[in-house]
Design a protein around this motif. Structure first.
Motif, PDB file in Angstrom:
ATOM      1  N   SER A 105       0.716  -1.076  -0.004  1.00  0.00           N
ATOM      2  CA  SER A 105       0.032   0.097   0.011  1.00  0.00           C
ATOM      3  C   SER A 105       0.835   1.382   0.046  1.00  0.00           C
ATOM      4  N   TYR A 106       2.196   1.222   0.476  1.00  0.00           N
ATOM      5  CA  TYR A 106       2.797   2.353   0.565  1.00  0.00           C
ATOM      6  C   TYR A 106       4.429   2.089   0.030  1.00  0.00           C
ATOM      7  N   TYR A 109       7.181   4.517   0.023  1.00  0.00           N
ATOM      8  CA  TYR A 109       8.049   5.049   1.405  1.00  0.00           C
ATOM      9  C   TYR A 109       8.778   4.314   1.885  1.00  0.00           C
ATOM     10  N   GLU A 148      -3.739   4.773   8.899  1.00  0.00           N
ATOM     11  CA  GLU A 148      -3.215   5.831   9.295  1.00  0.00           C
ATOM     12  C   GLU A 148      -3.574   6.506  10.377  1.00  0.00           C
ATOM     13  N   ASN A 151      -0.300  11.755  10.059  1.00  0.00           N
ATOM     14  CA  ASN A 151      -0.044  12.059   8.692  1.00  0.00           C
ATOM     15  C   ASN A 151       0.463  13.529   8.609  1.00  0.00           C
TER      16      ASN A 151
END
Length: 157
Positions: A105-106, A109, A148, A151
């Motif tokens: 999903s990330y 990052y 999350e 953020n």
């Protein structure tokens, strides 16, 4: 008096939402620790050495490192019952399935830190700290759900 900055989480899935600061803790020796806490520690952390013990009004806390993982183990000061264990480590120490779940999903990052929170009668909480080109994100993974929690925009210099 020795001053140490610690944080305490609430129980269950609200762990990351209710972090309360503990401003002071006093360094204590093993002879000052409740026998129940010492027994739990000896049984569950047999490879630990050079742990440091601290006490607050409500907690007894053991801090130590083992195999590149930083540990914090909290006990009730009155009866020595285990409250929770925090493990802090890098991406290299993450389980493959947890890493895959986050990276799927990330993928843009970088995972720069993982905090694992274990408490009696609750699934393990993971707080995964991510860094991207423009954002910092703190993910909470609890009972198979990823969310999350925080953020932040990175400042552009």
């Amino acid at each position: 008096m020795f001053v140490l900055s610690l944080s305490l989480t609430a129980k269950g899935q609200d762990a990351i939402n209710k972090i309360q600061p503990i401003s002071t803790a006093v360094h204590v020796g093993r002879n000052d620790i409740n026998v129940n806490a010492l027994r739990h520690f000896a049984k569950n952390f047999t490879d630990a050495s050079s742990e440091r013990w601290y006490e607050t009004r409500d907690l007894v806390v053991a801090l130590f490192s083992l195999r590149d993982i930083d540990y914090r183990v909290d006990y009730n000061v009155r009866n020595g019952n285990w409250i929770e264990t925090f493990r802090t480590y890098s991406e290299a120490k993450m389980s493959a399935d947890l890493k895959q779940s986050v990276k799927s999903s990330y993928h843009e990052y970088t995972i720069f830190q993982v905090q694992e929170i274990e408490q009696p009668l609750h699934p393990v909480n993971y707080i995964v700290h991510l860094e991207g080109k423009a954002k910092l994100i703190n993910l909470r993974i609890y009972d198979g759900e990823m969310q999350e929690e925080q953020n932040f925009r990175q400042s552009q210099q």
